[in-house]
Design a protein around this motif. Structure first.
Motif, short mmCIF file in Angstrom:
data_model
loop_
_atom_site.label_atom_id
_atom_site.label_comp_id
_atom_site.label_asym_id
_atom_site.label_seq_id
_atom_site.Cartn_x
_atom_site.Cartn_y
_atom_site.Cartn_z
N TYR A 178 6.60 1.04 -10.40
CA TYR A 178 6.24 -0.51 -9.69
C TYR A 178 7.63 -1.41 -9.97
CZ TYR A 178 4.92 -5.01 -9.06
OH TYR A 178 4.34 -6.82 -9.52
N VAL A 179 7.69 -1.25 -11.25
CA VAL A 179 9.44 -1.82 -12.19
C VAL A 179 9.99 -1.79 -10.95
CG1 VAL A 179 10.40 -2.21 -13.90
CG2 VAL A 179 8.68 -1.93 -14.10
N LYS A 180 10.50 -0.62 -10.74
CA LYS A 180 11.07 -0.03 -9.58
C LYS A 180 11.51 -0.53 -8.48
CE LYS A 180 12.67 4.26 -12.89
NZ LYS A 180 12.48 5.67 -13.10
N ALA A 181 10.23 -0.34 -7.49
CA ALA A 181 10.02 -0.66 -6.47
C ALA A 181 9.44 -1.74 -6.42
CB ALA A 181 9.75 1.05 -5.65
N ARG A 182 9.06 -2.49 -7.33
CA ARG A 182 8.02 -3.89 -7.09
C ARG A 182 8.07 -4.62 -5.76
NH1 ARG A 182 9.00 -8.53 -7.34
NH2 ARG A 182 12.16 -8.33 -8.27
N ARG A 183 9.95 -5.47 -5.40
CA ARG A 183 10.22 -5.48 -4.36
C ARG A 183 9.35 -5.22 -2.98
NH1 ARG A 183 15.10 -9.57 -3.83
NH2 ARG A 183 13.56 -10.49 -2.86
N TRP A 184 9.81 -3.38 -2.94
CA TRP A 184 8.95 -3.22 -1.94
C TRP A 184 7.42 -3.07 -1.81
CZ3 TRP A 184 12.81 -1.90 2.47
CH2 TRP A 184 13.75 -2.08 2.19
N ILE A 185 7.14 -2.68 -2.92
CA ILE A 185 5.76 -2.37 -3.29
C ILE A 185 4.77 -3.43 -2.66
CG2 ILE A 185 3.13 -2.07 -4.58
CD1 ILE A 185 5.40 -0.20 -6.43
N GLU A 186 4.84 -4.95 -3.02
CA GLU A 186 4.77 -6.31 -3.00
C GLU A 186 4.62 -6.81 -1.56
OE1 GLU A 186 2.36 -7.56 -4.98
OE2 GLU A 186 2.87 -6.62 -7.35
N GLY A 187 5.68 -6.22 -1.62
CA GLY A 187 6.67 -6.86 0.59
C GLY A 187 5.31 -5.80 0.78
N ALA A 188 4.91 -4.77 0.90
CA ALA A 188 4.03 -3.82 1.72
C ALA A 188 2.80 -4.04 1.80
CB ALA A 188 4.49 -2.62 1.78
N ALA A 189 2.13 -4.49 0.23
CA ALA A 189 0.67 -4.89 0.01
C ALA A 189 0.82 -6.21 0.25
CB ALA A 189 0.77 -5.33 -1.29
N ALA A 190 2.12 -7.26 0.65
CA ALA A 190 1.74 -9.33 1.87
C ALA A 190 1.51 -8.20 2.97
CB ALA A 190 3.09 -9.48 1.24
N LEU A 191 2.72 -7.69 3.50
CA LEU A 191 2.15 -7.82 4.99
C LEU A 191 0.94 -6.73 5.60
CD1 LEU A 191 4.84 -6.41 6.13
CD2 LEU A 191 4.73 -8.37 6.75
N ILE A 192 -0.10 -5.46 4.79
CA ILE A 192 -1.38 -4.79 4.92
C ILE A 192 -2.54 -5.95 4.96
CG2 ILE A 192 -2.74 -3.27 4.33
CD1 ILE A 192 -0.14 -1.35 3.16
N LEU A 193 -2.25 -6.55 3.22
CA LEU A 193 -3.43 -7.58 3.58
C LEU A 193 -3.73 -8.44 3.60
CD1 LEU A 193 -3.53 -7.20 -0.64
CD2 LEU A 193 -4.53 -5.96 0.51
#
Length: 209
Positions: A178-193
């Motif tokens: 998560y730390v390594k890919a935080r922005r991608w993970i959070e961005g994808a989560a924001a779009l989906i949610l």
């Protein structure tokens, strides 16, 4: 009560597939567990489990169909559930916007529990999942005890699913990823949610597990 428990296998498998399929609730739990750790994740898992079990109880009592037939009730559920998803999406978007990870205190367990509870309480599609599981394997000559046995087993399956998500995605390896890919993970989560939340509020779709 019927003798033999073989008839439970088909509805249990059907419910397991429905519960484990990635959807807004599972995604929210996964994201929270990676971001904030095990305790907040387990608290949200407990809230999701209680909300899921509530719908199971309504279906077993025969009240689930009445709720699904009420336009007013469904509208309220959709709006509340959609707003919760939009709030979770906003938190993910805010995290993704930050250029570097900023250490934040873990959210209080009572807040993540409440978020999980409200998310599943406001998800009438959970009642459909329960109804489908019951329709798949409940024999025509089943007793009330058989129905409640199936409800209890499915509730345990749902609890196990949420527990697995919380434990799996709060491991040191998952948090390091998560730390390594935080922005991608959070961005994808924001779009989906966010997309799921807007769809709920507008009445175009329902939240999945």
């Amino acid at each position: 009560m019927m003798t033999g428990l073989g008839w439970l296998i088909a509805p249990a498998i059907a419910f397991l597939i429905a519960a484990a399929t990635p959807g807004p609730a599972n995604l929210a739990l996964m994201n929270l567990s990676m971001r904030s750790g095990r305790r907040p994740g387990l608290a949200m898992a407990a809230g999701l489990t209680l909300g899921l079990a509530f719908w199971g109880g309504l279906v077993a009592l025969g009240l689930g169909a009445l709720v699904l037939q009420s336009a007013t009730a469904l509208t309220v559920f959709r709006i509340v559930g959609g707003l919760v998803l939009i709030w979770l999406a906003w938190k993910s978007a805010r995290s993704a916007w930050q250029a570097a990870a900023v250490p934040l205190p873990a959210p209080p367990s009572h807040r993540t529990f409440a978020a999980g509870l409200i998310l599943n309480l406001s998800n009438p599609k959970a009642a459909i999942a329960w109804g489908a599981a019951i329709a798949v394997g409940l024999p025509v000559d089943a007793s009330a005890a058989d129905l409640w046995l199936l409800t209890g087993i499915c509730a345990l399956i749902g609890a196990g699913n949420y527990l697995a998500y919380a434990l799996l995605f709060s491991t040191a390896r998952a948090q390091a990823s998560y730390v390594k890919a935080r922005r991608w993970i959070e961005g994808a989560a924001a779009l989906i949610l966010g997309g799921a939340g807007l769809a709920l509020v507008s009445g175009r779709a329902g939240a999945a597990s």
